[in-house]
Scaffold this motif. Structure first.
Motif, PDB file in Angstrom:
ATOM      1  N   ALA A 208      58.804  71.762  44.733  1.00  0.00           N
ATOM      2  CA  ALA A 208      60.204  71.763  45.259  1.00  0.00           C
ATOM      3  C   ALA A 208      60.677  70.979  46.371  1.00  0.00           C
ATOM      4  CB  ALA A 208      60.378  73.338  45.710  1.00  0.00           C
ATOM      5  N   TRP A 209      59.821  70.719  47.316  1.00  0.00           N
ATOM      6  CA  TRP A 209      59.961  69.674  48.365  1.00  0.00           C
ATOM      7  C   TRP A 209      60.296  68.270  47.683  1.00  0.00           C
ATOM      8  CZ3 TRP A 209      57.101  65.622  50.792  1.00  0.00           C
ATOM      9  CH2 TRP A 209      57.883  65.070  51.737  1.00  0.00           C
ATOM     10  N   LEU A 210      59.312  67.917  46.954  1.00  0.00           N
ATOM     11  CA  LEU A 210      59.411  66.430  46.310  1.00  0.00           C
ATOM     12  C   LEU A 210      60.614  66.475  45.387  1.00  0.00           C
ATOM     13  CD1 LEU A 210      55.610  66.201  45.298  1.00  0.00           C
ATOM     14  CD2 LEU A 210      56.780  64.936  47.214  1.00  0.00           C
ATOM     15  N   VAL A 211      60.965  67.475  44.772  1.00  0.00           N
ATOM     16  CA  VAL A 211      62.102  67.486  43.929  1.00  0.00           C
ATOM     17  C   VAL A 211      63.288  67.455  44.697  1.00  0.00           C
ATOM     18  CG1 VAL A 211      63.592  68.554  42.019  1.00  0.00           C
ATOM     19  CG2 VAL A 211      61.050  68.534  41.827  1.00  0.00           C
ATOM     20  N   LEU A 212      63.248  67.927  45.501  1.00  0.00           N
ATOM     21  CA  LEU A 212      64.684  67.861  46.355  1.00  0.00           C
ATOM     22  C   LEU A 212      64.660  66.585  47.202  1.00  0.00           C
ATOM     23  CD1 LEU A 212      64.876  71.795  47.812  1.00  0.00           C
ATOM     24  CD2 LEU A 212      66.506  70.263  46.053  1.00  0.00           C
ATOM     25  N   LEU A 213      63.591  66.123  47.716  1.00  0.00           N
ATOM     26  CA  LEU A 213      63.612  64.838  48.270  1.00  0.00           C
ATOM     27  C   LEU A 213      63.944  63.714  47.410  1.00  0.00           C
ATOM     28  CD1 LEU A 213      62.490  63.938  51.182  1.00  0.00           C
ATOM     29  CD2 LEU A 213      60.508  63.363  50.247  1.00  0.00           C
ATOM     30  N   LEU A 214      63.568  63.684  46.239  1.00  0.00           N
ATOM     31  CA  LEU A 214      64.061  62.809  45.119  1.00  0.00           C
ATOM     32  C   LEU A 214      65.416  62.769  44.814  1.00  0.00           C
ATOM     33  CD1 LEU A 214      63.344  60.796  42.996  1.00  0.00           C
ATOM     34  CD2 LEU A 214      62.986  62.490  41.317  1.00  0.00           C
ATOM     35  N   LEU A 215      66.029  64.121  44.751  1.00  0.00           N
ATOM     36  CA  LEU A 215      67.592  64.224  44.507  1.00  0.00           C
ATOM     37  C   LEU A 215      68.290  63.707  45.615  1.00  0.00           C
ATOM     38  CD1 LEU A 215      67.634  67.679  42.893  1.00  0.00           C
ATOM     39  CD2 LEU A 215      68.075  65.668  41.873  1.00  0.00           C
ATOM     40  N   SER A 216      67.761  64.096  46.760  1.00  0.00           N
ATOM     41  CA  SER A 216      68.288  63.624  47.874  1.00  0.00           C
ATOM     42  C   SER A 216      68.581  62.147  48.236  1.00  0.00           C
ATOM     43  CB  SER A 216      67.629  64.178  49.338  1.00  0.00           C
ATOM     44  OG  SER A 216      67.617  65.466  49.574  1.00  0.00           O
ATOM     45  N   ALA A 217      67.248  61.428  47.739  1.00  0.00           N
ATOM     46  CA  ALA A 217      67.343  59.827  47.693  1.00  0.00           C
ATOM     47  C   ALA A 217      68.250  59.517  46.729  1.00  0.00           C
ATOM     48  CB  ALA A 217      65.821  59.509  47.681  1.00  0.00           C
ATOM     49  N   VAL A 218      68.336  59.861  45.693  1.00  0.00           N
ATOM     50  CA  VAL A 218      69.272  59.664  44.524  1.00  0.00           C
ATOM     51  C   VAL A 218      70.904  59.898  44.958  1.00  0.00           C
ATOM     52  CG1 VAL A 218      70.430  60.077  42.204  1.00  0.00           C
ATOM     53  CG2 VAL A 218      67.697  60.193  42.770  1.00  0.00           C
ATOM     54  N   ARG A 219      71.088  61.075  45.566  1.00  0.00           N
ATOM     55  CA  ARG A 219      72.311  60.927  46.362  1.00  0.00           C
ATOM     56  C   ARG A 219      72.738  59.930  47.400  1.00  0.00           C
ATOM     57  NH1 ARG A 219      75.170  65.633  49.719  1.00  0.00           N
ATOM     58  NH2 ARG A 219      77.161  65.780  48.642  1.00  0.00           N
ATOM     59  N   LEU A 220      71.639  59.626  48.356  1.00  0.00           N
ATOM     60  CA  LEU A 220      71.951  58.700  49.255  1.00  0.00           C
ATOM     61  C   LEU A 220      72.196  57.351  48.686  1.00  0.00           C
ATOM     62  CD1 LEU A 220      71.689  57.565  52.062  1.00  0.00           C
ATOM     63  CD2 LEU A 220      69.626  57.299  51.935  1.00  0.00           C
ATOM     64  N   LEU A 221      71.555  56.913  47.592  1.00  0.00           N
ATOM     65  CA  LEU A 221      71.561  55.529  47.031  1.00  0.00           C
ATOM     66  C   LEU A 221      72.990  55.480  46.013  1.00  0.00           C
ATOM     67  CD1 LEU A 221      68.080  54.968  45.905  1.00  0.00           C
ATOM     68  CD2 LEU A 221      69.129  53.877  48.063  1.00  0.00           C
ATOM     69  N   ARG A 222      73.233  56.474  45.170  1.00  0.00           N
ATOM     70  CA  ARG A 222      74.305  56.500  44.278  1.00  0.00           C
ATOM     71  C   ARG A 222      75.649  57.158  44.742  1.00  0.00           C
ATOM     72  NH1 ARG A 222      72.430  55.901  38.714  1.00  0.00           N
ATOM     73  NH2 ARG A 222      74.782  55.970  38.383  1.00  0.00           N
ATOM     74  N   PHE A 223      75.612  58.111  45.664  1.00  0.00           N
ATOM     75  CA  PHE A 223      76.478  58.845  45.855  1.00  0.00           C
ATOM     76  C   PHE A 223      76.846  59.155  47.397  1.00  0.00           C
ATOM     77  CE2 PHE A 223      74.650  60.700  41.869  1.00  0.00           C
ATOM     78  CZ  PHE A 223      75.775  60.350  41.228  1.00  0.00           C
ATOM     79  N   ARG A 224      76.891  57.892  47.982  1.00  0.00           N
ATOM     80  CA  ARG A 224      76.935  57.726  49.512  1.00  0.00           C
ATOM     81  C   ARG A 224      77.934  58.325  50.213  1.00  0.00           C
ATOM     82  NH1 ARG A 224      75.518  52.538  50.698  1.00  0.00           N
ATOM     83  NH2 ARG A 224      73.299  52.994  49.984  1.00  0.00           N
ATOM     84  N   HIS A 225      79.301  58.213  49.384  1.00  0.00           N
ATOM     85  CA  HIS A 225      80.463  58.770  50.013  1.00  0.00           C
ATOM     86  C   HIS A 225      80.502  60.158  50.019  1.00  0.00           C
ATOM     87  CE1 HIS A 225      84.899  58.736  50.504  1.00  0.00           C
ATOM     88  NE2 HIS A 225      84.806  59.784  49.601  1.00  0.00           N
ATOM     89  N   GLU A 226      79.975  60.997  48.892  1.00  0.00           N
ATOM     90  CA  GLU A 226      79.823  62.484  49.038  1.00  0.00           C
ATOM     91  C   GLU A 226      78.842  62.888  50.049  1.00  0.00           C
ATOM     92  OE1 GLU A 226      80.033  60.487  46.220  1.00  0.00           O
ATOM     93  OE2 GLU A 226      81.128  61.443  44.538  1.00  0.00           O
ATOM     94  N   LEU A 227      77.919  62.324  50.210  1.00  0.00           N
ATOM     95  CA  LEU A 227      76.856  62.337  51.061  1.00  0.00           C
ATOM     96  C   LEU A 227      77.291  62.187  52.668  1.00  0.00           C
ATOM     97  CD1 LEU A 227      73.253  61.808  51.217  1.00  0.00           C
ATOM     98  CD2 LEU A 227      74.498  61.361  53.230  1.00  0.00           C
TER      99      LEU A 227
END
Length: 353
Positions: free
Chosen positions: A51-70
């Motif tokens: 779960a930690w690895l999956v959420l970390l991956l999703l967080s990285a994707v959000r940082l790279l692709r959806f920085r405005h929302e983050l």
């Protein structure tokens, strides 16, 4: 809906407090191990690592692709504190690596990562909140979620103390650092809880506004109890910090007693929310903020009883372990059903090509 679309959708709308699931699963795993349910504790450790690895991956994707929302979430005082669950979750997982399984190298790596994240996120959050030009107002800004700052601080203190206990040859300066984090977390609690209680008591609070993060009012005290108890247990009998042990003992009992006081009030407010005001019982990501305090109160009480040699307190964790496991199972079932339903609904709505 393809898997890629599903992942991108989940990353874009990732709740800042999603790592509370890792915090909750980790502490329940530790709780189970303390009470001899090792197979189940190891299972939850495996689940938590994934779960930690999956959420970390999703967080990285959000940082790279959806920085405005983050950035919008991070600079929102009502949601920004949720990002600190990443710090707390990382440190709780590190504590699992020492209390459930013996993986000291992984625990050290997680402690280093947790410390770096703590320094970055806690200062950025408070700086962003203080310097914001447009602020949504007191009642829309402050909530129990702000106390994740306390939880993150104490989680790092707990992990540092456990690492020192695992390697007694470590420098005494690290123990002093853990003690300072414990005291800093206590100070932050006293500051933030004053604002939270003021908001709850002197401003209208609708049933829908009493959200699960208010349970961190108790959870922050419970992890402070755990941090203090471990410091008492693992401070060397000789050395410059030994004289501070009586102070830590008294302060820790103070926080445990206050945590105990919170529990009946929070239960009454939940009854008011769902029973009297009829807010539907429906799974939300924030519901993990209920599981974590319950599990942490059980683990903290267990360690407090060990530290002060108060065997009569053991009846609380003996019952609490089953309560926290039951609540965890209910939340996990709700999370799985919601994800399955979201994937199926998304798939039906996707146009054919």
């Amino acid at each position: 809906m393809t898997v890629v679309d599903f992942v991108l959708s989940r990353a874009r709308h990732l709740n800042p407090g999603s790592f509370a699931m890792v915090m909750a699963t980790g502490i329940v795993s530790i709780d189970l191990d303390q009470h001899g349910m090792r197979a189940l504790a190891l299972t939850l450790f495996g689940v938590n690592l994934v779960a930690w690895l999956v959420l970390l991956l999703l967080s990285a994707v959000r940082l790279l692709r959806f920085r405005h929302e983050l950035v919008a979430d991070f600079t929102n005082p009502g949601r920004g504190a949720g990002f600190l669950t990443l710090v707390a979750a990382t440190c709780v997982l590190g504590s699992q690596c020492l209390m459930v399984v013996h993986l000291p190298e992984l625990a050290r790596a997680l402690a280093l990562l947790g410390a770096l994240l703590w320094v970055a996120l806690i200062y950025l959050f408070f700086a962003a909140t203080i310097t914001a030009r447009i602020k949504p107002g007191f009642t829309r800004s402050i909530n129990g979620g702000w106390l994740v700052a306390v939880v993150a601080t104490q989680a790092l203190a707990v992990l540092m103390t456990l690492l020192l206990a695992d390697d007694p040859s470590a420098r005494a300066g690290w123990l002093f650092g853990a003690l300072c984090l414990y005291l800093l977390g206590a100070a932050l609690y006293l500051l933030i809880i004053t604002l939270v209680v003021y908001r709850m008591v002197f401003f209208p609070l609708r049933a829908r506004e009493f959200t699960p993060p208010y349970w961190i009012d108790m959870g922050a005290l419970a992890i402070t109890t755990l941090a203090g108890s471990l410091l008492v247990l693992h401070t060397p009998a000789t050395g410059p910090l030994h004289e501070l042990v009586p102070f830590v003992k008294g302060f820790t009992v103070f926080f445990w007693a206050t945590a105990t006081w919170w529990i009946p009030l929070l239960v009454l407010l939940e009854i008011w929310r769902h029973g009297w005001r009829h807010v539907p019982l429906r799974y939300e990501v924030d519901d993990w903020d209920i599981v974590f305090p319950l599990g942490m109160y059980t683990v903290g009480t267990y360690e407090l009883a060990q530290a002060l040699q108060l065997d009569f307190l053991q009846v609380i964790p003996a019952v609490g372990v089953y309560v926290s496991l039951l609540v965890w199972a209910l939340m996990a079932g709700g999370a799985l059903l919601r994800e399955y339903h979201g994937f199926r609904v998304g798939g039906r709505r996707r146009p054919l090509r």
